[in-house]
Design a protein around this motif. Structure first.
Motif, mmCIF file in Angstrom:
data_model
loop_
_atom_site.group_PDB
_atom_site.id
_atom_site.type_symbol
_atom_site.label_atom_id
_atom_site.label_comp_id
_atom_site.label_asym_id
_atom_site.label_seq_id
_atom_site.Cartn_x
_atom_site.Cartn_y
_atom_site.Cartn_z
ATOM 1 N N VAL A 41 0.901 5.356 13.218
ATOM 2 C CA VAL A 41 -0.056 5.446 12.121
ATOM 3 C C VAL A 41 -0.330 4.042 11.605
ATOM 4 O O VAL A 41 0.595 3.302 11.272
ATOM 5 N N ILE A 64 -2.163 1.729 8.789
ATOM 6 C CA ILE A 64 -2.767 1.631 7.461
ATOM 7 C C ILE A 64 -3.242 0.185 7.300
ATOM 8 O O ILE A 64 -2.439 -0.700 7.031
ATOM 9 N N GLU A 124 -3.448 6.677 14.825
ATOM 10 C CA GLU A 124 -4.147 7.263 13.690
ATOM 11 C C GLU A 124 -4.439 6.157 12.668
ATOM 12 O O GLU A 124 -3.548 5.365 12.347
ATOM 13 N N TYR A 181 5.030 3.556 11.347
ATOM 14 C CA TYR A 181 3.930 3.230 10.443
ATOM 15 C C TYR A 181 3.671 1.728 10.483
ATOM 16 O O TYR A 181 4.596 0.929 10.304
ATOM 17 N N LYS A 231 -5.378 5.371 8.802
ATOM 18 C CA LYS A 231 -5.393 5.967 7.469
ATOM 19 C C LYS A 231 -5.528 4.883 6.410
ATOM 20 O O LYS A 231 -5.020 3.766 6.585
ATOM 21 N N ARG A 232 -6.189 5.213 5.305
ATOM 22 C CA ARG A 232 -6.295 4.265 4.184
ATOM 23 C C ARG A 232 -4.942 4.132 3.488
ATOM 24 O O ARG A 232 -4.503 3.051 3.104
ATOM 25 N N VAL A 263 -11.071 4.566 9.089
ATOM 26 C CA VAL A 263 -10.131 5.481 8.447
ATOM 27 C C VAL A 263 -10.539 6.923 8.739
ATOM 28 O O VAL A 263 -11.716 7.289 8.639
ATOM 29 N N GLY A 264 -9.546 7.726 9.097
ATOM 30 C CA GLY A 264 -9.808 9.119 9.431
ATOM 31 C C GLY A 264 -10.068 9.349 10.908
ATOM 32 O O GLY A 264 -10.183 10.495 11.348
ATOM 33 N N ALA A 269 -1.099 6.882 2.924
ATOM 34 C CA ALA A 269 -0.465 8.122 3.367
ATOM 35 C C ALA A 269 0.727 8.416 2.472
ATOM 36 O O ALA A 269 1.155 7.580 1.665
#
Length: 272
Positions: free
Chosen positions: A79, A81, A101, A40, A103-104, A93-94, A106
């Motif tokens: 991932v 963020i 990936e 992450y 993401k905002r 995002v998304g 998780a």
């Protein structure tokens, strides 16, 4: 044959690629020495603010990006963020950027079933309630701290000493800074509690921590400007806060059932 240290999950944040005080050398050593199933990136990976002021992108920063993509290509789930310094990436995002990936925020479920909210942490700035002039003074003072930190470690290196964060040492002794950190930490676990979760993992404030606050797990993976730290989840179900400079040091560990954190200061074996 090269052996690498293995984690189930790793969290990195506040790398600030494109900023002159990014410790990309230590981060590269880490990335080349460790493997994990999931990685992450918890915000401020690329410092678009610094790049806008003055373009700075040495080979080591490019090598960090290449190492991250190499991990993704070899099977690691990556991932991202975004944080406040790389905020434009929140527009994606998304989506999936190559193997990454976006993401905002998780939720990560640990091996023992604890559900941990993950966000960068700038969403909590409103809780700190600093006045505008305090923000300006803070920015100038922080830049000066990093200047002192940089040259202190140039001298330490010249005399054969390991990296040491003068910036963190000074910051921890300023009452207002300690208060801001405390307010941030309590706001973070309050948000996790509001959502019915077991804890939170974040970055943003460049203050690594692994502790229990009001019965919830507070995990801050730190940064690669001052502290050179990461958070890792082992296959034994523990969370570890590790500093990675010339030597790897286990700063704190916590069973992922939320048991009390314990500082150990034990050196880890360098892979190789």
């Amino acid at each position: 044959m090269e052996t690498r240290q293995r984690y189930k999950t790793i969290w990195l944040s506040d790398i600030h690629l494109g900023f002159k005080d990014c410790r990309a050398d230590y981060l590269l050593d880490f990335l080349n020495s460790v493997e994990c199933e999931t990685l992450y990136l918890v915000g401020d990976i690329v410092d678009l603010w610094a790049l806008k002021r003055s373009f700075f992108w040495p080979a080591s920063h490019y090598d960090v990006v290449r190492a991250l993509f190499a991990k993704a290509s070899s099977g690691t789930r990556l991932v991202y963020i975004p944080g406040n310094h790389d905020e434009p990436l929140r527009d994606y995002v998304g989506h999936i950027l190559g193997p990454i990936e976006i993401k905002r925020e998780a939720i990560h479920t640990t091996l023992n079933g604890k559900r941990l909210l993950m966000f960068h942490g700038d969403c909590l700035d409103e809780h700190i309630r600093l006045r505008k002039w305090e923000h300006l003074v803070g920015d100038v003072a922080y830049d000066f701290l990093l200047f002192l930190n940089r040259w202190a470690n140039v001298l330490r290196n010249r005399f054969g000493h390991n990296y040491w964060s003068l910036a963190t040492y000074i910051k921890q002794r300023i009452p207002n800074a300690r208060n801001v950190i405390s307010v941030f930490e309590e706001a973070a676990v309050k948000e996790a509690s509001r959502r019915g979760l077991d804890g939170v993992i974040c970055g943003h404030i460049h203050q690594p921590a692994l502790k229990n606050i009001k019965g919830l797990m507070y995990c801050n993976d730190g940064d690669w400007i001052e502290n050179c730290t990461l958070l890792g989840e082992t296959y034994q179900g523990n969370l570890e806060l590790v500093q990675w400079t010339e030597h790897q040091t286990l700063l704190q560990s916590m069973a992922d059932n939320g048991g009390p954190a314990k500082a150990q200061l034990l050196p880890l074996r360098r892979a190789g």
